[in-house]
Design a protein around this motif. Sequence first.
Motif, PDB file in Angstrom:
ATOM      1  N   GLY A 235      11.069  -6.700   5.013  1.00 14.55           N
ATOM      2  CA  GLY A 235      10.169  -5.762   5.580  1.00 14.55           C
ATOM      3  C   GLY A 235       8.726  -6.126   4.855  1.00 14.55           C
ATOM      4  N   PRO A 236       7.738  -5.463   5.239  1.00 11.21           N
ATOM      5  CA  PRO A 236       6.500  -5.736   4.553  1.00 11.21           C
ATOM      6  C   PRO A 236       6.424  -5.105   3.127  1.00 11.21           C
TER       7      PRO A 236
ATOM      8  N   PHE B 237       8.949  -0.257   2.515  1.00 14.43           N
ATOM      9  CA  PHE B 237       9.739  -0.815   3.881  1.00 14.43           C
ATOM     10  C   PHE B 237      11.030  -1.163   3.408  1.00 14.43           C
ATOM     11  N   GLY B 238      11.931  -0.981   4.414  1.00 12.43           N
ATOM     12  CA  GLY B 238      13.000  -1.640   4.563  1.00 12.43           C
ATOM     13  C   GLY B 238      13.183  -3.009   5.133  1.00 12.43           C
ATOM     14  N   PRO B 239      14.232  -3.744   5.229  1.00 16.61           N
ATOM     15  CA  PRO B 239      14.104  -5.057   6.111  1.00 16.61           C
ATOM     16  C   PRO B 239      14.046  -5.214   7.303  1.00 16.61           C
ATOM     17  N   GLY B 240      14.426  -4.071   7.932  1.00 18.79           N
ATOM     18  CA  GLY B 240      14.474  -4.029   9.462  1.00 18.79           C
ATOM     19  C   GLY B 240      15.680  -4.124  10.209  1.00 18.79           C
TER      20      GLY B 240
ATOM     21  N   PHE C 296      -1.780  -0.570  11.800  1.00 15.98           N
ATOM     22  CA  PHE C 296      -1.835  -2.165  11.288  1.00 15.98           C
ATOM     23  C   PHE C 296      -2.331  -3.115  12.131  1.00 15.98           C
ATOM     24  N   GLY C 297      -3.027  -4.258  11.577  1.00 16.93           N
ATOM     25  CA  GLY C 297      -3.467  -5.179  12.220  1.00 16.93           C
ATOM     26  C   GLY C 297      -2.311  -6.444  12.740  1.00 16.93           C
TER      27      GLY C 297
ATOM     28  N   LEU D 104      11.276  -1.282  11.977  1.00 18.46           N
ATOM     29  CA  LEU D 104      11.124  -1.128  10.611  1.00 18.46           C
ATOM     30  C   LEU D 104      11.049   0.383  10.000  1.00 18.46           C
TER      31      LEU D 104
ATOM     32  N   LEU E  77      -4.658  -0.634   3.177  1.00 15.58           N
ATOM     33  CA  LEU E  77      -3.797  -1.163   2.349  1.00 15.58           C
ATOM     34  C   LEU E  77      -3.463  -2.517   3.010  1.00 15.58           C
TER      35      LEU E  77
ATOM     36  N   LEU F  46       2.925  -4.386  14.002  1.00 18.43           N
ATOM     37  CA  LEU F  46       3.412  -3.036  13.809  1.00 18.43           C
ATOM     38  C   LEU F  46       2.715  -1.793  14.184  1.00 18.43           C
TER      39      LEU F  46
ATOM     40  N   GLN G 299       3.833   3.016   1.187  1.00 22.61           N
ATOM     41  CA  GLN G 299       4.943   3.097   1.655  1.00 22.61           C
ATOM     42  C   GLN G 299       5.969   1.904   1.366  1.00 22.61           C
TER      43      GLN G 299
ATOM     44  N   PHE H 292       4.164  -3.501  -0.146  1.00 25.82           N
ATOM     45  CA  PHE H 292       2.781  -3.239  -0.432  1.00 25.82           C
ATOM     46  C   PHE H 292       2.214  -4.052  -1.485  1.00 25.82           C
TER      47      PHE H 292
ATOM     48  N   PHE I 213      -0.597  -8.207   6.219  1.00 24.94           N
ATOM     49  CA  PHE I 213      -0.908  -7.373   7.019  1.00 24.94           C
ATOM     50  C   PHE I 213      -2.055  -6.383   6.650  1.00 24.94           C
TER      51      PHE I 213
ATOM     52  N   TYR J  64      -0.431  -5.361   2.959  1.00 22.89           N
ATOM     53  CA  TYR J  64       1.254  -5.816   2.858  1.00 22.89           C
ATOM     54  C   TYR J  64       1.321  -7.068   3.072  1.00 22.89           C
TER      55      TYR J  64
ATOM     56  N   LYS K  41       4.576  -9.653   3.986  1.00 22.42           N
ATOM     57  CA  LYS K  41       5.691  -9.881   4.725  1.00 22.42           C
ATOM     58  C   LYS K  41       6.239 -11.363   4.734  1.00 22.42           C
TER      59      LYS K  41
END
Lengths: 114, 114
Positions: free
Chosen positions: B43-44, A105-108, B104-105, A90, B34, A43, A103, B46, B89, B36, B38
């Motif tokens: 979407g990811p 996130f939406g599904p993208g 992000f990683g 995303l 953080l 990401l 944060q 949290f 992530f 996440y 997925k």
Amino acid sequence: KAGVTQTPRYLIKTRGQQVTLSCSPISGHRSVSWYQQTPGQGLQFLFEYFSETQRNKGNFPGRFSGRQFSNSRSEMNVSTLELGDSALYLCASRGGLSGWNEQYFGPGTRLTVT
Amino acid sequence: DQQVKQNSPSLSVQEGRISILNCDYTNSMFDYFLWYKKYPAEGPTFLISISSIKDKNEDGRFTVFLNKSAKHLSLHIVPSQPGDSAVYFCAASEVGGTASKLTFGTGTRLQVTL
């Protein structure tokens, strides 16, 4: 409470075209960020909008742009599409009482450029 | 230059055992971290976070450990459950920067087997 919504969920475009993606944040959230996810890069942060102003920008070319409306909804635009723009885009919103640093996130939107 | 690295692209753990996901970072300006999770086509989500002033944060089955001197953090899941199978992530935010601009990683795919 509705989550972050993104439209459309899937999109196929041709090289050279432009595309607009839409994001509606969680109610009460004023910050909207956009990320690009690709298999090799993970990401990557595109930009963040807060109260209709771009507050931060990642390392992407000027072909990638965005905006935010007074109701916090956001759009991102990619002009002159390239094959490498194929990715999952995303959107994430932040703020409100849910925790400042988390944060959601939406599904993208899955964009495929052919 | 990958500032947040997840060197294990995948991990397989038996149900009931501990899952340990690792993350290394290079940027000394990161002060908030953080994790996440997925699932495909979503979407990811949290999971848990930690501030640099702490070295451990727990939330149910999830614990994040931070070793600032080693620039290393890890996520422990105990006990692991099949529903934990997802891509995880690690993400980081800079001091003084907007918490929305996360680095992000590339993710670690965890598979919890029966």
